[in-house]
Enzyme design. Structure first.
Site, PDB file in Angstrom:
ATOM      1  N   GLY A  31       0.804  -1.224   0.000  1.00 48.70           N
ATOM      2  CA  GLY A  31       0.000   0.000   0.000  1.00 48.70           C
ATOM      3  C   GLY A  31       0.832   1.266   0.000  1.00 48.70           C
ATOM      4  N   LEU A  33       0.535   3.651  -2.179  1.00 48.36           N
ATOM      5  CA  LEU A  33       1.002   3.446  -3.552  1.00 48.36           C
ATOM      6  C   LEU A  33       1.501   4.728  -4.195  1.00 48.36           C
ATOM      7  CD1 LEU A  33      -1.803   1.001  -4.727  1.00 48.36           C
ATOM      8  CD2 LEU A  33       0.365   0.497  -3.600  1.00 48.36           C
ATOM      9  N   HIS A  37       4.584   1.740  -7.996  1.00 44.75           N
ATOM     10  CA  HIS A  37       3.568   0.677  -7.924  1.00 44.75           C
ATOM     11  C   HIS A  37       2.650   0.723  -9.155  1.00 44.75           C
ATOM     12  CE1 HIS A  37       4.279   1.404  -3.448  1.00 44.75           C
ATOM     13  NE2 HIS A  37       4.535   0.118  -3.557  1.00 44.75           N
ATOM     14  N   GLY A 149       8.936  -5.384  -8.459  1.00 42.93           N
ATOM     15  CA  GLY A 149       9.864  -4.325  -8.825  1.00 42.93           C
ATOM     16  C   GLY A 149      11.300  -4.746  -8.590  1.00 42.93           C
ATOM     17  N   ARG A 150      12.162  -4.375  -9.520  1.00 44.78           N
ATOM     18  CA  ARG A 150      13.596  -4.629  -9.310  1.00 44.78           C
ATOM     19  C   ARG A 150      14.208  -3.664  -8.308  1.00 44.78           C
ATOM     20  NH1 ARG A 150      16.271  -6.988 -14.768  1.00 44.78           N
ATOM     21  NH2 ARG A 150      14.384  -7.933 -15.585  1.00 44.78           N
TER      22      ARG A 150
HETATM   23  P1  AMP Z   1       6.024  -2.466  -1.456  1.00 48.58           P
HETATM   24  O1  AMP Z   1       4.647  -1.915  -1.387  1.00 48.58           O
HETATM   25  O2  AMP Z   1       7.083  -1.490  -1.053  1.00 48.58           O
HETATM   26  O3  AMP Z   1       6.153  -3.818  -0.796  1.00 48.58           O
HETATM   27  O4  AMP Z   1       6.321  -2.723  -2.989  1.00 48.58           O
HETATM   28  C1  AMP Z   1       5.417  -3.466  -3.780  1.00 48.58           C
HETATM   29  C2  AMP Z   1       6.070  -3.734  -5.116  1.00 48.58           C
HETATM   30  O5  AMP Z   1       6.388  -2.484  -5.746  1.00 48.58           O
HETATM   31  C3  AMP Z   1       7.400  -4.503  -4.993  1.00 48.58           C
HETATM   32  O6  AMP Z   1       7.471  -5.462  -6.042  1.00 48.58           O
HETATM   33  C4  AMP Z   1       8.414  -3.407  -5.141  1.00 48.58           C
HETATM   34  O7  AMP Z   1       9.648  -3.871  -5.634  1.00 48.58           O
HETATM   35  C5  AMP Z   1       7.743  -2.490  -6.135  1.00 48.58           C
HETATM   36  N1  AMP Z   1       8.301  -1.132  -6.090  1.00 48.58           N
HETATM   37  C6  AMP Z   1       8.518  -0.378  -4.981  1.00 48.58           C
HETATM   38  N2  AMP Z   1       9.098   0.796  -5.329  1.00 48.58           N
HETATM   39  C7  AMP Z   1       9.254   0.772  -6.670  1.00 48.58           C
HETATM   40  C8  AMP Z   1       9.799   1.693  -7.632  1.00 48.58           C
HETATM   41  N3  AMP Z   1      10.319   2.865  -7.271  1.00 48.58           N
HETATM   42  N4  AMP Z   1       9.790   1.330  -8.948  1.00 48.58           N
HETATM   43  C9  AMP Z   1       9.271   0.137  -9.328  1.00 48.58           C
HETATM   44  N5  AMP Z   1       8.744  -0.760  -8.478  1.00 48.58           N
HETATM   45  C10 AMP Z   1       8.735  -0.458  -7.169  1.00 48.58           C
END
Ligand code: AMP
Length: 289
Positions: A31, A33, A37, A149-150
């Site tokens: 979340g 977002l 995301h 996300g990488r």
């Molecule tokens: P999180 O909500 O932080 O657990 O992230 C959810 C997904 O979004 C994960 O696969 C993360 O790697 C991806 N994500 C987080 N930040 C970024 C970003 N700046 N660019 C691309 N993907 C992201």
């Protein structure tokens, strides 16, 4: 976009979509977002016909002294953004839905080796928490494709390993990192930074770029490049946990002389905020960039 909170309701929607011949795409999140995301949702849309996003702040991937309680929760804005971005279904389970036998009683998936280094060494149990929740979410959603996300490079490798080792019939897509204009990787944790810290936070990406340039320049040994990066961050007021060059496919120390398919990874604290980022060097490990 519909929102569901239980496995039973989720399944009804997914089964109906599949009955219509649609491929299911899945984007798990915690979340709060942001555009990063949303880029994953777009990628899921491009690779499937029915997109499910989940929002769940997973307690088992946070350590006892980490930010689980203060992690930003913005459910109304998240739902609105997902609907606008073309997500079909939002899965919003509570802790009881994800841990029916309680957090203490849950079965856990351990991630030996890959999950023990870097983030795993500094955050013991973190990747077991990630692998466990993602396996549960995969079983709940049963997607054909899932997008990660990488930005969280080691997590992405762990998910690839999870799917390959346990045999989930799911294609994993690794999406590129979205950044602010100064190079700072977008993250829900960036909002913990005060204005002065935010002005310096682009140093992490700049340091990764210097590491890449030094590797490709070919003169300095990798250990010297790592040492310089660590010192540079320290002088800029960061408390780095690591600034390293690793093999892109398994995060092992690079074989002697190897300068392609590496990844530079940094984790550093700025005040009480911990930031991570990475940069692929000399080619990514697969074509899905
Ligand atoms: P999180 O909500 O932080 O657990 O992230 C959810 C997904 O979004 C994960 O696969 C993360 O790697 C991806 N994500 C987080 N930040 C970024 C970003 N700046 N660019 C691309 N993907 C992201």
């Amino acid at each position: 976009m519909q929102t569901v909170a239980t496995v039973a309701a989720l399944r009804e929607h997914v089964v109906a979509a599949r009955r219509d011949g649609r491929r299911i795409g899945f984007v798990p999140t915690m979340g709060n977002l942001h555009a990063g995301h949303h880029s994953l949702i777009e990628r899921a849309r491009a690779n499937s016909d029915f997109v499910v996003a989940s929002v769940f702040v997973n307690p088992t991937q946070f350590g006892p002294n980490e930010d689980f309680d203060r992690y930003p929760r913005t459910p109304a804005a998240d739902a609105e953004g997902l609907a606008r971005g073309g997500c079909d279904l939002l899965y919003l389970p509570d802790v009881a839905a994800m841990y029916p036998f309680g957090v203490a009683g849950t079965m856990r998936i351990e991630v030996p080796q890959l999950g023990d280094v870097l983030e795993g060494a500094i955050r013991p149990g973190h990747f077991a928490g990630v692998a466990t929740i993602v396996a549960k979410l995969f079983n709940h959603v049963q997607p054909d494709v899932a997008v990660f996300g990488r930005k969280d490079y080691q997590q992405w490798l762990v998910i690839r390993r999870l799917v390959a080792d346990l045999g989930f019939p799911i294609r994993i897509i690794g999406a590129p990192t979205l950044r602010e204009p100064d190079g700072l990787a977008m993250s829900s944790r960036n909002q913990y930074l005060d204005a002065e810290q935010r002005a310096r936070a682009g140093t992490i990406h700049a340091t990764l770029a210097s590491m890449r340039d030094a590797v490709l320049g070919g003169d300095l040994p990798l250990a010297a490049i790592e040492r310089q990066a660590f010192e540079h961050l320290t002088h800029a007021g960061f408390a780095p946990d690591y600034a390293v060059l690793r093999q892109a496919e398994d995060l092992a120390e690079p074989l002697s002389g190897r300068r392609d398919r590496l990844v530079a990874l940094i984790a550093a604290r700025l005040g009480s905020t911990r930031l991570i980022d990475n940069l692929a060097i000399g080619g990514a490990i697969d074509g899905e960039v």
